[in-house]
Motif scaffolding. Sequence first.
Motif, PDB file in Angstrom:
ATOM      1  N   ILE A  80     -54.395  70.718  59.454  1.00 22.18           N
ATOM      2  CA  ILE A  80     -53.267  70.640  58.520  1.00 22.18           C
ATOM      3  C   ILE A  80     -52.456  69.380  58.791  1.00 22.18           C
ATOM      4  O   ILE A  80     -51.890  69.204  59.882  1.00 22.18           O
ATOM      5  N   ASP A  81     -52.426  68.495  57.787  1.00 21.41           N
ATOM      6  CA  ASP A  81     -51.715  67.220  57.955  1.00 21.41           C
ATOM      7  C   ASP A  81     -51.178  66.767  56.590  1.00 21.41           C
ATOM      8  O   ASP A  81     -51.445  65.663  56.146  1.00 21.41           O
ATOM      9  N   ALA A  82     -50.440  67.674  55.923  1.00 21.15           N
ATOM     10  CA  ALA A  82     -49.882  67.338  54.598  1.00 21.15           C
ATOM     11  C   ALA A  82     -48.374  67.598  54.634  1.00 21.15           C
ATOM     12  O   ALA A  82     -47.776  67.509  55.711  1.00 21.15           O
ATOM     13  N   ALA A  83     -47.756  67.930  53.479  1.00 20.26           N
ATOM     14  CA  ALA A  83     -46.295  68.079  53.417  1.00 20.26           C
ATOM     15  C   ALA A  83     -45.775  69.004  54.526  1.00 20.26           C
ATOM     16  O   ALA A  83     -46.124  70.190  54.572  1.00 20.26           O
ATOM     17  N   LYS A  84     -44.940  68.441  55.385  1.00 20.26           N
ATOM     18  CA  LYS A  84     -44.515  69.173  56.589  1.00 20.26           C
ATOM     19  C   LYS A  84     -43.719  70.453  56.291  1.00 20.26           C
ATOM     20  O   LYS A  84     -43.770  71.406  57.048  1.00 20.26           O
ATOM     21  N   GLY A  85     -43.017  70.456  55.152  1.00 25.09           N
ATOM     22  CA  GLY A  85     -42.212  71.627  54.822  1.00 25.09           C
ATOM     23  C   GLY A  85     -43.054  72.820  54.383  1.00 25.09           C
ATOM     24  O   GLY A  85     -42.539  73.928  54.219  1.00 25.09           O
ATOM     25  N   GLN A  86     -44.365  72.598  54.206  1.00 25.09           N
ATOM     26  CA  GLN A  86     -45.208  73.669  53.663  1.00 25.09           C
ATOM     27  C   GLN A  86     -46.304  74.117  54.625  1.00 25.09           C
ATOM     28  O   GLN A  86     -47.259  74.771  54.225  1.00 25.09           O
ATOM     29  N   ILE A 117     -28.672  65.919  63.877  1.00 21.56           N
ATOM     30  CA  ILE A 117     -29.425  64.986  63.040  1.00 21.56           C
ATOM     31  C   ILE A 117     -28.561  64.688  61.820  1.00 21.56           C
ATOM     32  O   ILE A 117     -28.135  65.605  61.106  1.00 21.56           O
ATOM     33  N   GLU A 118     -28.303  63.390  61.600  1.00 21.34           N
ATOM     34  CA  GLU A 118     -27.337  63.016  60.562  1.00 21.34           C
ATOM     35  C   GLU A 118     -27.816  63.339  59.143  1.00 21.34           C
ATOM     36  O   GLU A 118     -27.121  63.983  58.374  1.00 21.34           O
ATOM     37  N   SER A 119     -29.049  62.891  58.822  1.00 20.83           N
ATOM     38  CA  SER A 119     -29.532  63.059  57.455  1.00 20.83           C
ATOM     39  C   SER A 119     -29.832  64.529  57.148  1.00 20.83           C
ATOM     40  O   SER A 119     -30.563  65.198  57.882  1.00 20.83           O
ATOM     41  N   LYS A 120     -29.257  64.988  56.030  1.00 18.81           N
ATOM     42  CA  LYS A 120     -29.425  66.405  55.667  1.00 18.81           C
ATOM     43  C   LYS A 120     -30.897  66.718  55.371  1.00 18.81           C
ATOM     44  O   LYS A 120     -31.421  67.769  55.756  1.00 18.81           O
ATOM     45  N   ARG A 121     -31.551  65.763  54.707  1.00 16.42           N
ATOM     46  CA  ARG A 121     -32.958  65.957  54.335  1.00 16.42           C
ATOM     47  C   ARG A 121     -33.826  66.104  55.582  1.00 16.42           C
ATOM     48  O   ARG A 121     -34.649  67.015  55.683  1.00 16.42           O
ATOM     49  N   THR A 122     -33.609  65.194  56.544  1.00 15.67           N
ATOM     50  CA  THR A 122     -34.385  65.262  57.792  1.00 15.67           C
ATOM     51  C   THR A 122     -34.055  66.554  58.540  1.00 15.67           C
ATOM     52  O   THR A 122     -34.937  67.214  59.077  1.00 15.67           O
ATOM     53  N   ARG A 123     -32.753  66.913  58.544  1.00 19.96           N
ATOM     54  CA  ARG A 123     -32.320  68.128  59.245  1.00 19.96           C
ATOM     55  C   ARG A 123     -33.045  69.354  58.682  1.00 19.96           C
ATOM     56  O   ARG A 123     -33.537  70.209  59.412  1.00 19.96           O
ATOM     57  N   ASN A 124     -33.144  69.424  57.341  1.00 15.11           N
ATOM     58  CA  ASN A 124     -33.814  70.563  56.702  1.00 15.11           C
ATOM     59  C   ASN A 124     -35.305  70.602  57.037  1.00 15.11           C
ATOM     60  O   ASN A 124     -35.872  71.670  57.282  1.00 15.11           O
ATOM     61  N   LEU A 125     -35.914  69.404  57.067  1.00 13.20           N
ATOM     62  CA  LEU A 125     -37.341  69.329  57.375  1.00 13.20           C
ATOM     63  C   LEU A 125     -37.598  69.746  58.827  1.00 13.20           C
ATOM     64  O   LEU A 125     -38.526  70.517  59.119  1.00 13.20           O
ATOM     65  N   VAL A 126     -36.745  69.261  59.716  1.00 13.26           N
ATOM     66  CA  VAL A 126     -36.871  69.610  61.138  1.00 13.26           C
ATOM     67  C   VAL A 126     -36.723  71.125  61.307  1.00 13.26           C
ATOM     68  O   VAL A 126     -37.460  71.752  62.069  1.00 13.26           O
ATOM     69  N   LYS A 127     -35.788  71.706  60.551  1.00 11.51           N
ATOM     70  CA  LYS A 127     -35.568  73.155  60.634  1.00 11.51           C
ATOM     71  C   LYS A 127     -36.853  73.899  60.236  1.00 11.51           C
ATOM     72  O   LYS A 127     -37.266  74.860  60.893  1.00 11.51           O
TER      73      LYS A 127
END
Length: 216
Positions: A130-136, A170-180
Amino acid sequence: MLNEKLHFYIEGLISGRSPLFTEMESYAKEHNVPIMELAGIETMLQLLRIHQSIKILEVGTAIGYSALRMASGLPNAKIVTIERDNERITVAKDFIQRSGIGEQITLIEGDALEVEEQVSGHAPFDAVFIDAAKGQYKKFFEMYENYLSHDGMIITDNVLFKGLVAEREIESKRTRNLVKKIDEFNHWLMNHPDYDSVIVPVGDGVAISKRRGERK
Ligand SMILES: C[S@@+](CC[C@H](N)C(=O)[O-])C[C@H]1O[C@@H](n2cnc3c(N)ncnc32)[C@H](O)[C@@H]1O
């Protein structure tokens, strides 16, 4: 993940790749296409050899680099790989055609969450990568574990996401959500009753999950 000196030391020990692979590495760098890190891919190839994986499903082809590295590193293997980005598909097809080992690779065009039926025709797989969209990641895992052989293995890349999974702020909200999402996936995976999993801090973090052998 390792300190920089060790990272470059290990990369320096990895033997040179063929001209086609170095061309692909340069293409990826120039066009900002994320491909698996060198130490990460070497680790995965070694695992696949030890596991003697013959049929491999890859979610996320990009330009075909990891698919071709698997085909070249495991000459008896067949790789089914999925990609949804048309531009990358075109580039991947060109590299695969030029490689001379294209008969080992089947490229499925489309969103991995929508091409299940096509993929199922090639099952069962000894390994899923698995190496595609990290959020999924969880969705990919849950969809394609159904086509994994009895004692198969699932390898997931980027589970440490540049070390950000261990950062508190993590400052960026988008990155923060992805990391979560990645962090949630890691916890879910490490507690999955049907798999023994380990996270290896190599490349961008690689999770190796081995099916326990008995279906649910
Ligand atoms: C990190 S790159 C893959 C790199 C490749 N495995 C390698 O190491 O050479 C991730 C790719 O997955 C594709 N992708 C992301 N989500 C996808 C989805 N749902 N279905 C199909 N492809 C997807 C992206 O377009 C991108 O090209």
